[in-house]
Enzyme design. Structure first.
Site, PDB file in Angstrom:
ATOM      1  N   ASP A   1       0.794  -1.183  -0.045  1.00  0.00           N
ATOM      2  CA  ASP A   1      -0.014  -0.146  -0.102  1.00  0.00           C
ATOM      3  C   ASP A   1       0.848   1.330   0.054  1.00  0.00           C
ATOM      4  O   ASP A   1       2.175   0.921   0.461  1.00  0.00           O
ATOM      5  CB  ASP A   1      -0.739   0.067   1.309  1.00  0.00           C
ATOM      6  CG  ASP A   1      -1.939  -1.000   1.297  1.00  0.00           C
ATOM      7  OD1 ASP A   1      -2.242  -1.654   0.102  1.00  0.00           O
ATOM      8  OD2 ASP A   1      -2.394  -1.632   2.232  1.00  0.00           O
TER       9      ASP A   1
HETATM   10  N1  URA Z   1      -1.495  -5.935   3.638  1.00  0.00           N
HETATM   11  C1  URA Z   1      -1.886  -4.648   3.712  1.00  0.00           C
HETATM   12  O1  URA Z   1      -2.928  -4.554   4.422  1.00  0.00           O
HETATM   13  N2  URA Z   1      -0.982  -3.626   3.316  1.00  0.00           N
HETATM   14  C2  URA Z   1       0.005  -3.905   2.665  1.00  0.00           C
HETATM   15  O2  URA Z   1       0.466  -3.000   1.865  1.00  0.00           O
HETATM   16  C3  URA Z   1       0.624  -5.343   2.666  1.00  0.00           C
HETATM   17  C4  URA Z   1      -0.260  -6.391   3.204  1.00  0.00           C
END
Ligand code: URA
Length: 233
Positions: free
Chosen positions: A101
């Site tokens: 993310d």
């Molecule tokens: N899970 C999430 O919620 N975000 C990420 O960036 C990776 C795994």
């Protein structure tokens, strides 16, 4: 990529053997002698050894310690992408093999090897990924059990069994291990337990571990051993 690595990857000898060849002046890049082992070349350059053109057949693999504020994409109209952290010359053909993310940090593999990226991301291959998380409220043994059983959200989304290893010093800190890569997976798993992730850092993907010497925003090429390990997936 360094010329010595380029030649070794093209199976012209071990790293030390090709360094000798370079220092002896047997290597030419785009028609000019190259005696510097750290000289940067890319797959478009013409590299000759002993007058013979080398056919470059290998892919490139970079480990990035992704900083927050960058999206895991090759282009975006509004946001900075992880590719913006690489110079133009290296960027060609590279894409992130997996996704973190925008606000997540840590290990991201960038490559031009579509086949390996597919294997890493495919749910069929069950590649374990480990993340360090910090949460608003302390995590509990009930959370550990819920993660181990697998979580089903109210909209029917199912997350497979996951590891939750809570820190002994700080119950708001844990290492989560998942084998899938669903959208916002860890955040949604934690939210389903009425808690919230406020920091998320990927530590490893399969056998590939984030180099602790790599500062956020920095990248390096994978070593031959790391590349070999990834190919075993
Ligand atoms: N899970 C999430 O919620 N975000 C990420 O960036 C990776 C795994």
């Amino acid at each position: 990529m360094r010329i010595d690595r380029y030649l070794a990857a093209s199976r012209m000898g071990s790293r030390s053997e090709v360094k000798d060849l370079i220092r002896k002046g047997l290597v030419y890049v785009n028609g000019a002698a190259c005696k510097d082992c750290s000289f940067q070349v890319d797959p478009q350059d013409e590299v000759c050894l002993n007058g013979q053109k080398i056919r470059y057949a290998e892919h490139v693999y970079y480990m990035l310690n992704k900083p927050a504020g960058y999206v895991s994409a090759t282009e975006d109209l509004r946001e900075k992408t992880v590719l913006d952290l690489f110079p133009e010359k290296i960027r060609k053909g590279l894409f992130p093999a997996g996704r973190l993310d925008k606000d997540s940090v840590g290990l991201l593999l960038l490559t031009d090897d579509g086949e390996l990226a597919h294997r890493l991301m495919s749910p069929k291959h069950h590649v374990d990924k480990r993340y360090l998380i910090r949460t608003d409220a302390p995590l509990t043994d009930d959370d550990v059990r819920a993660f181990a059983e697998g979580i089903v959200l109210s909209d029917g989304t199912r997350f497979k069994s996951a590891g939750l290893d809570i820190s002994e010093d700080d119950p708001s800190k844990a290492v989560v291990t998942i084998s899938e890569g669903k959208f916002h997976q860890i955040k949604r798993m934690v939210e389903s337990r009425c808690n919230k992730v406020r920091y998320l850092k990927r530590l490893s993907v399969g056998p590939l571990m984030l180099d602790p010497k790599l500062e956020e925003g920095m990248y390096r090429e994978l070593t031959d051993e790391e590349t070999r390990l990834l190919r075993t997936i």
